[in-house]
Design an enzyme around this catalytic site. Structure first.
Site, mmCIF file in Angstrom:
data_model
loop_
_atom_site.group_PDB
_atom_site.id
_atom_site.type_symbol
_atom_site.label_atom_id
_atom_site.label_comp_id
_atom_site.label_asym_id
_atom_site.label_seq_id
_atom_site.Cartn_x
_atom_site.Cartn_y
_atom_site.Cartn_z
ATOM 1 N N LYS A 124 1.232 1.690 -7.041
ATOM 2 C CA LYS A 124 0.855 1.252 -7.912
ATOM 3 C C LYS A 124 -0.424 1.504 -8.995
ATOM 4 O O LYS A 124 -0.174 1.635 -10.173
ATOM 5 C CB LYS A 124 0.252 -0.231 -7.521
ATOM 6 C CG LYS A 124 0.797 -1.062 -6.580
ATOM 7 C CD LYS A 124 0.159 -2.396 -6.024
ATOM 8 C CE LYS A 124 -0.957 -1.786 -4.893
ATOM 9 N NZ LYS A 124 -0.248 -1.100 -3.816
ATOM 10 N N SER A 125 -1.330 2.278 -8.227
ATOM 11 C CA SER A 125 -2.345 2.742 -9.002
ATOM 12 C C SER A 125 -1.735 4.252 -9.616
ATOM 13 O O SER A 125 -2.477 4.398 -10.826
ATOM 14 C CB SER A 125 -3.414 3.314 -7.954
ATOM 15 O OG SER A 125 -4.048 2.259 -7.424
ATOM 16 N N SER A 167 -2.299 -7.776 -3.582
ATOM 17 C CA SER A 167 -2.116 -9.002 -3.929
ATOM 18 C C SER A 167 -0.671 -9.787 -3.262
ATOM 19 O O SER A 167 0.288 -9.874 -3.987
ATOM 20 C CB SER A 167 -1.934 -9.381 -5.569
ATOM 21 O OG SER A 167 -1.099 -8.387 -6.227
ATOM 22 N N SER A 223 0.914 -1.076 -0.065
ATOM 23 C CA SER A 223 -0.193 -0.046 0.054
ATOM 24 C C SER A 223 1.027 1.207 0.140
ATOM 25 O O SER A 223 1.824 1.311 0.755
ATOM 26 C CB SER A 223 -0.890 0.065 1.173
ATOM 27 O OG SER A 223 -1.850 1.174 1.197
ATOM 28 N N GLY A 224 0.732 2.132 -0.787
ATOM 29 C CA GLY A 224 1.516 3.332 -1.006
ATOM 30 C C GLY A 224 2.682 3.085 -1.824
ATOM 31 O O GLY A 224 3.519 3.987 -2.075
ATOM 32 N N ALA A 225 2.986 2.104 -2.591
ATOM 33 C CA ALA A 225 3.985 1.862 -3.392
ATOM 34 C C ALA A 225 3.702 2.554 -4.482
ATOM 35 O O ALA A 225 5.034 3.082 -5.161
ATOM 36 C CB ALA A 225 4.235 0.511 -3.548
#
Length: 205
Positions: free
Chosen positions: A37-38, A105, A33-35
């Site tokens: 990705k989106s 994931s 989370s926060g990497a």
């Protein structure tokens, strides 16, 4: 299930792909989370869309507003969440689209299970490898703060493990370099495997 037979369509994936002038594929963005990705997947989709490609982005938060709104965050529910997304992505790829998905994931088993649904070359794993320390510093949703306080159970990277891919097709650390160069690295890869045709590259410059 013995009475359920797969109905063969008169229009197949290859025909749909020819009409769209692209090779359908699923890019699976995985990471903490926060990497990023989106953000990364969204920027890539925008670039491809503006070049005339037919795309769709499946986002981890968005699918929980509809497709997976009945699911919680238990291990079983998270597995079912990804199973559903994998099946939807498969249908979209069959429709001839370039599909991007952005999901934590966290386990290799989950990701490998989705990969197994696709022919060789149609599943591209993109490990967004931004370190935990950076992700926690960003904390755009305030989730790490809550997880550190014990307010969120089984939070990936804090109280639940993340299994990094062993052989992802691409690895990108969004804390290094800028977004534009990271998108171009993805585009270069898609060009190399013929998802993007060379005669449409000019619009991506």
């Amino acid at each position: 299930m013995s009475n359920i037979v797969w109905h063969q369509h008169s229009v197949d994936q290859a025909a749909r792909a020819r009409l769209k002038g692209q090779n359908p594929v699923l890019l699976w963005f995985t990471g903490l989370s926060g990497a990023g990705k989106s953000t990364l997947a969204g920027a890539l989709e925008r670039a491809l869309f503006e070049a005339g490609f037919h795309t769709y982005l499946l986002d981890g938060d968005n699918v929980r507003h509809g497709l997976c709104k009945d699911l919680g965050f238990s291990v079983a529910d998270r597995d079912e969440n990804l199973r559903r997304v994998g099946e939807v992505a498969k249908l979209m790829v069959d429709a001839g689209l370039v599909v991007l998905s952005a999901f934590i994931s966290p386990t290799r088993e989950e990701r490998d299970s989705i990969r197994a649904r696709f022919p060789e070359g149609q599943f591209i794993e993109v490990h967004v490898s931004t370190p935990l320390s950076v992700c926690e510093l960003r904390d755009p949703k305030g989730l790490y703060v809550k997880a550190r306080k014990g307010e969120i159970a089984h939070f990936t990277g804090i109280s639940s493990p993340y299994e990094a891919p062993l052989s992802a097709e691409l690895t990108i650390d969004t804390s290094k370099g800028d977004l534009a160069s990271q998108v171009h690295a993805l585009i270069d890869y898609l060009t190399a495997i013929d998802v993007i045709s060379s005669n449409r590259l000019a619009s991506l410059a």
